[in-house]
Design a protein around this motif. Sequence first.
Motif, mmCIF file in Angstrom:
data_model
loop_
_atom_site.group_PDB
_atom_site.id
_atom_site.type_symbol
_atom_site.label_atom_id
_atom_site.label_comp_id
_atom_site.label_asym_id
_atom_site.label_seq_id
_atom_site.Cartn_x
_atom_site.Cartn_y
_atom_site.Cartn_z
ATOM 1 N N TYR A 22 -5.578 0.563 -7.235
ATOM 2 C CA TYR A 22 -4.169 0.753 -6.914
ATOM 3 C C TYR A 22 -3.364 0.181 -8.070
ATOM 4 O O TYR A 22 -3.852 -0.662 -8.813
ATOM 5 C CB TYR A 22 -3.793 0.001 -5.634
ATOM 6 N N TYR A 66 0.856 -1.187 0.000
ATOM 7 C CA TYR A 66 0.000 0.000 0.000
ATOM 8 C C TYR A 66 0.892 1.236 0.000
ATOM 9 O O TYR A 66 1.964 1.224 0.593
ATOM 10 C CB TYR A 66 -0.965 -0.014 1.188
ATOM 11 N N ILE A 126 2.292 -6.768 0.784
ATOM 12 C CA ILE A 126 0.969 -7.370 1.002
ATOM 13 C C ILE A 126 0.764 -8.513 0.006
ATOM 14 O O ILE A 126 0.165 -9.520 0.316
ATOM 15 C CB ILE A 126 -0.142 -6.309 0.794
ATOM 16 N N GLY A 132 -7.016 -11.189 5.756
ATOM 17 C CA GLY A 132 -5.813 -10.362 5.773
ATOM 18 C C GLY A 132 -4.712 -10.897 4.884
ATOM 19 O O GLY A 132 -3.606 -10.357 4.845
ATOM 20 N N SER A 133 -4.989 -11.949 4.099
ATOM 21 C CA SER A 133 -3.917 -12.538 3.297
ATOM 22 C C SER A 133 -3.717 -11.781 1.984
ATOM 23 O O SER A 133 -2.734 -12.011 1.289
ATOM 24 C CB SER A 133 -4.226 -14.013 3.019
ATOM 25 N N GLY A 134 -4.651 -10.874 1.630
ATOM 26 C CA GLY A 134 -4.432 -10.050 0.445
ATOM 27 C C GLY A 134 -5.403 -10.306 -0.691
ATOM 28 O O GLY A 134 -5.209 -9.817 -1.800
ATOM 29 N N LYS A 135 -6.486 -11.040 -0.424
ATOM 30 C CA LYS A 135 -7.419 -11.403 -1.493
ATOM 31 C C LYS A 135 -8.143 -10.180 -2.067
ATOM 32 O O LYS A 135 -8.174 -9.996 -3.286
ATOM 33 C CB LYS A 135 -8.444 -12.425 -0.960
ATOM 34 N N SER A 136 -8.680 -9.335 -1.174
ATOM 35 C CA SER A 136 -9.391 -8.148 -1.667
ATOM 36 C C SER A 136 -8.436 -7.222 -2.399
ATOM 37 O O SER A 136 -8.807 -6.550 -3.374
ATOM 38 C CB SER A 136 -10.030 -7.376 -0.517
ATOM 39 N N THR A 137 -7.209 -7.178 -1.914
ATOM 40 C CA THR A 137 -6.211 -6.328 -2.558
ATOM 41 C C THR A 137 -6.005 -6.751 -4.016
ATOM 42 O O THR A 137 -5.896 -5.901 -4.904
ATOM 43 C CB THR A 137 -4.886 -6.404 -1.772
HETATM 44 P P1 ADP Z 1 -8.203 -10.180 2.643
HETATM 45 O O1 ADP Z 1 -9.110 -9.714 1.577
HETATM 46 O O2 ADP Z 1 -7.462 -11.405 2.289
HETATM 47 O O3 ADP Z 1 -8.853 -10.290 3.980
HETATM 48 P P2 ADP Z 1 -6.959 -7.627 2.272
HETATM 49 O O4 ADP Z 1 -6.519 -7.654 0.862
HETATM 50 O O5 ADP Z 1 -8.203 -6.894 2.610
HETATM 51 O O6 ADP Z 1 -7.041 -9.125 2.830
HETATM 52 O O7 ADP Z 1 -5.813 -7.027 3.171
HETATM 53 C C1 ADP Z 1 -4.473 -7.499 3.104
HETATM 54 C C2 ADP Z 1 -3.617 -6.666 4.016
HETATM 55 O O8 ADP Z 1 -3.551 -5.329 3.526
HETATM 56 C C3 ADP Z 1 -4.137 -6.567 5.430
HETATM 57 O O9 ADP Z 1 -3.019 -6.747 6.291
HETATM 58 C C4 ADP Z 1 -4.671 -5.182 5.559
HETATM 59 O O10 ADP Z 1 -4.418 -4.683 6.838
HETATM 60 C C5 ADP Z 1 -3.869 -4.406 4.529
HETATM 61 N N1 ADP Z 1 -4.665 -3.335 3.937
HETATM 62 C C6 ADP Z 1 -5.872 -3.433 3.368
HETATM 63 N N2 ADP Z 1 -6.306 -2.249 2.889
HETATM 64 C C7 ADP Z 1 -5.340 -1.350 3.157
HETATM 65 C C8 ADP Z 1 -5.157 0.043 2.903
HETATM 66 N N3 ADP Z 1 -6.081 0.759 2.270
HETATM 67 N N4 ADP Z 1 -4.023 0.633 3.321
HETATM 68 C C9 ADP Z 1 -3.076 -0.089 3.953
HETATM 69 N N5 ADP Z 1 -3.183 -1.392 4.225
HETATM 70 C C10 ADP Z 1 -4.279 -2.037 3.830
#
Ligand code: ADP
Length: 594
Positions: free
Chosen positions: A401, A356, A366, A387-392
């Motif tokens: 991003y 991020y 991430i 928190g593994s990064g799936k939504s990211t």
């Molecule tokens: P999942 O979808 O697998 O639960 P995310 O992709 O939501 O995981 O998040 C992965 C990691 O990125 C987490 O550790 C979360 O804290 C971090 N994270 C998510 N969104 C943001 C953001 N906007 N800024 C900084 N860190 C983020």
Amino acid sequence: MANLRGRVLRLFAPYRGRILVTCLIVVISAGLGVVPPLLVKRVFDDALFPPGRRPVMGLLAVLVAAMICFYLLTAALNVLQTWLTSTVGNLVTGDLRVRLFEHLQKMELGFFTRTRTGVIQSRLQNDVGGVSSVLTSTLTSILGNVVTVIASLVAMILIDWRLTVVAVILMPILVLVQRRVSQIRARIAGQTQESLSELTAITQETLSVSGVLLAKSFNRQAGEAARYRSENTTQIRLQVRRAMSGQGFFAIVQVLMASVPAIIYLLAGWLIIAGRSGLTAGAIVAFTTVQARLLNPLVGLMRVALDVQTSQALFARIFEYLDLVPAVVDAPHARTVAEAPGPRGRICLDDVTFRYPDAAASSPPILDGVSFTVEPGQHVALVGPSGSGKSTILSLVPRLYDTTTGRVEYAGADVRTLQHSSLVDDVGMVSQETYLFHATIAENLRYARPEATDAELIEACAAANIHHVIVGFEHGYDTVVGERGYRLSGGEKQRIAIARVLLKDPPVLLLDEATSALDTVSERLVQDAIDEVAHGRTTLTVAHRLSTIVDADMIHVIKDGRIVESGSHQELMDLDGIYAELASQQLAVPAHHG
Ligand code: ADP
């Protein structure tokens, strides 16, 4: 600073015609202001008290009529000028506000996660608003006051230069006093503000639940009260000093203002006795009238100087925002999706690493070396611990991003080489959090496609299992939802979001399954809606309930930002790893032991 001034002036460029007219009016009306006093001189000397004769009524009537006409003319010009300046000022700030709004909309998502919403709103409302009030007043204030001062001085000299010298000598004293007082008041104001925030801080720390608890348990209430009392005393002293510094100043100004004509009378008497003047009663009355017009513009100019300083700070803040460079901008020769070499719907992540934007460079990424492909029409699922990064991963596809290293491809082209709007048009996203505007359901749905017909809305909502709920509302599709509107349940909101994507009808669907627990009935309804919308589209799903992805073409298990297992449900079960473990918990299917 010069640069700043240039930029501010350029904002006015589109309105130079109006500004020119305004300036002209200001100059004319300020100049006209000295005419009535000159008429006063004639009223006294030629009409009321002509040497050795009775008043000349005919001339008197003409002069009085002329005076009234001048006042009317000045008043009319003032109205016109106020209208022009407030129009120009508000047009300029209106432009600025829209520019800022459009610019901020282009900013990447990261900007909004970094910046507090309140701060953004404050720039749009307060800063631009503050500039507006300064702009409207400053422009005319400077010009009007300068012209008034010059015109008054000329009139005074015309009447009697010796009296002018005396009157003018006193002016700088007034101005100097005013300046000094302003400085003192500004300093006191600063101290008052500090003491006030100290008081607030003490209150906040002490009179909060934890603060009270702390003070009580350490028996420190008396000490805290003493701290508060002492700061309060400072506050009282400062407030009184502030009030008094103003009063003292106004007293001095009033005495001086009143004294100048008195001193003029004295001087005039002396000049007349010395027999060295052509001074008449009319000249003296006219002179004191004009002279009284001098002080206000001078004070006004000093205030403007202060306003300009304040507005410079505001402009600097506004330009700071306008100068922010959005992270996601179209490359110079960006292509549309249709011009991309590969098939639409194909998503490919190639060795993607992601941090991020505000994360420390030393922190682990991430996402770390993530590669996979989703072929058109395929259904690919991402599973793994929270928190593994799936939504990211999902957010990288429509470029919410950009990757740190590695690349994301859509239709065979790096997403950074595609026109962003064209890319976004191809992607429908259903995220965990459904955001509905404070508007009717129909308006919320049409956000996806403004030209959608009522029949299309109903079709989409029926497919998303929400039509029967909506028609149950008193106002049906015109029910206002969102922030302060009708509160829909989580499952209903999600189905509306799904209907919205159905209306958009994109070839690609990014689905972030809500983690929030829905009851079995609404989960079933949401799932049916998802199946409906996913049909025939390329689908990338973040799944929490494995039951929904047993039929997926490919499942990637993400752990700590890496793909640790990949395959179909059956392959992963056979692998007997993390997925099989998860499945045995969720699906009550015994893990494969072989
Ligand atoms: P999942 O979808 O697998 O639960 P995310 O992709 O939501 O995981 O998040 C992965 C990691 O990125 C987490 O550790 C979360 O804290 C971090 N994270 C998510 N969104 C943001 C953001 N906007 N800024 C900084 N860190 C983020």
